[in-house]
Design a protein around this motif. Sequence first.
Motif, PDB file in Angstrom:
ATOM      1  N   GLY A 166      -7.853 -13.658 -34.961  1.00 28.41           N
ATOM      2  CA  GLY A 166      -8.204 -14.233 -33.673  1.00 28.41           C
ATOM      3  C   GLY A 166      -7.027 -14.411 -32.737  1.00 28.41           C
ATOM      4  N   LEU A 167      -5.949 -13.650 -32.951  1.00 29.44           N
ATOM      5  CA  LEU A 167      -4.730 -13.808 -32.162  1.00 29.44           C
ATOM      6  C   LEU A 167      -4.435 -12.600 -31.278  1.00 29.44           C
ATOM      7  N   ALA A 168      -5.310 -11.609 -31.275  1.00 29.84           N
ATOM      8  CA  ALA A 168      -5.175 -10.460 -30.388  1.00 29.84           C
ATOM      9  C   ALA A 168      -6.576 -10.074 -29.920  1.00 29.84           C
ATOM     10  N   HIS A 169      -6.680  -9.658 -28.673  1.00 31.13           N
ATOM     11  CA  HIS A 169      -7.993  -9.438 -28.066  1.00 31.13           C
ATOM     12  C   HIS A 169      -7.974  -8.221 -27.156  1.00 31.13           C
ATOM     13  N   SER A 170      -9.147  -7.646 -26.953  1.00 33.66           N
ATOM     14  CA  SER A 170      -9.290  -6.507 -26.054  1.00 33.66           C
ATOM     15  C   SER A 170     -10.344  -6.800 -25.002  1.00 33.66           C
ATOM     16  N   PHE A 171     -10.044  -6.423 -23.776  1.00 32.38           N
ATOM     17  CA  PHE A 171     -11.013  -6.431 -22.680  1.00 32.38           C
ATOM     18  C   PHE A 171     -11.424  -4.983 -22.454  1.00 32.38           C
ATOM     19  N   GLU A 172     -12.719  -4.756 -22.351  1.00 35.22           N
ATOM     20  CA  GLU A 172     -13.226  -3.383 -22.395  1.00 35.22           C
ATOM     21  C   GLU A 172     -14.248  -3.133 -21.284  1.00 35.22           C
ATOM     22  N   ALA A 230     -12.524   2.154 -20.329  1.00 33.94           N
ATOM     23  CA  ALA A 230     -11.220   1.563 -20.037  1.00 33.94           C
ATOM     24  C   ALA A 230     -11.018   0.384 -20.968  1.00 33.94           C
ATOM     25  N   GLY A 231      -9.772   0.031 -21.199  1.00 32.37           N
ATOM     26  CA  GLY A 231      -9.495  -1.104 -22.072  1.00 32.37           C
ATOM     27  C   GLY A 231      -8.069  -1.589 -21.926  1.00 32.37           C
ATOM     28  N   LEU A 232      -7.870  -2.822 -22.262  1.00 33.00           N
ATOM     29  CA  LEU A 232      -6.536  -3.389 -22.394  1.00 33.00           C
ATOM     30  C   LEU A 232      -6.552  -4.327 -23.586  1.00 33.00           C
ATOM     31  N   TYR A 233      -5.402  -4.525 -24.195  1.00 34.38           N
ATOM     32  CA  TYR A 233      -5.332  -5.482 -25.299  1.00 34.38           C
ATOM     33  C   TYR A 233      -4.125  -6.385 -25.116  1.00 34.38           C
ATOM     34  N   CYS A 234      -4.234  -7.567 -25.696  1.00 38.48           N
ATOM     35  CA  CYS A 234      -3.210  -8.582 -25.519  1.00 38.48           C
ATOM     36  C   CYS A 234      -3.105  -9.422 -26.777  1.00 38.48           C
ATOM     37  N   VAL A 235      -2.012 -10.141 -26.891  1.00 37.62           N
ATOM     38  CA  VAL A 235      -1.806 -11.141 -27.934  1.00 37.62           C
ATOM     39  C   VAL A 235      -1.945 -12.506 -27.273  1.00 37.62           C
ATOM     40  N   ALA A 236      -2.568 -13.462 -27.959  1.00 41.07           N
ATOM     41  CA  ALA A 236      -2.750 -14.806 -27.414  1.00 41.07           C
ATOM     42  C   ALA A 236      -2.361 -15.833 -28.468  1.00 41.07           C
ATOM     43  N   LEU A 237      -1.349 -16.630 -28.146  1.00 49.54           N
ATOM     44  CA  LEU A 237      -0.887 -17.695 -29.039  1.00 49.54           C
ATOM     45  C   LEU A 237      -0.854 -18.994 -28.243  1.00 49.54           C
ATOM     46  N   GLY A 238      -1.638 -19.981 -28.660  1.00 55.29           N
ATOM     47  CA  GLY A 238      -1.723 -21.219 -27.913  1.00 55.29           C
ATOM     48  C   GLY A 238      -2.201 -20.956 -26.502  1.00 55.29           C
TER      49      GLY A 238
END
Length: 248
Positions: free
Chosen positions: A137-143, A152-160
């Motif tokens: 649950g610490l990395a996510h993709s918007f699609e 199309a897509g992008l991905y990111c890391v999310a911490l706090g």
Amino acid sequence: MSWTLTRLLPGAPFPDPEWALPAHAPYPGLLAVGGRLDAATLKAAYTRGIFPWFGPGEPPLWWSPDPRMVLEPGALAVRRSLRQSARRFLVHADFELHVDREFRGVMQECAAPRRDTAETWIVPAVIDAYCGLHAEGLAHSFELWHGGELAAGLYCVALGGMVFGESMFTRVADGSKVLLMALCGFCLRHGLGPIDCQQQTAHLARMGAQPRPRSEFLQTLRQRLTIAGPERWQYDWSQFQHDCAPWL
């Protein structure tokens, strides 16, 4: 003049980011080489303002550049053409907005050869490591989906409360930029950000990102890591239309 890089052993702690090579060095921002590439190591790196970036056949290279490119979600620069594209996607039923529907697929598309280069840093080992973060649950993709296919897509890391933008791709005009709008809207809704964009580029500057001294970035990072992020990452067109209304 010579510089010394830290050689990491698997599981060893990362050095202080201030030890990264300076701006006048051959590889400014390079901090360490080697170590293990897995979800736990990535998490340890990001919490210290460090990220991996290396090519096929190379050992893991770890970076912490100074300055650091950062995008405040509310400062996203949305030009007229991008507003028009966002409205077009909104009104066409064939376009769907999803989060985390096909994370690995987004990474694989981001790794595909581009028109300007056949090289990629998103090698299979990198995809596996970030998919491990996604499983936690610490990395996510918007699609962006069109006609049932990933467009199309992008991905990111999310911490706090901190978000780290990684890479994006698109097969439709402005697709990845609209997803960046969606990510910024999601961040505004949940009080997340800033978004770490890592390296300085003219494209990021046009989108509203600005350089910050590494020391300032690291201080912000430490503060934002103490904030609890959202329990669930969900987003749809109705939320997009509400959160991104000032840009539309």
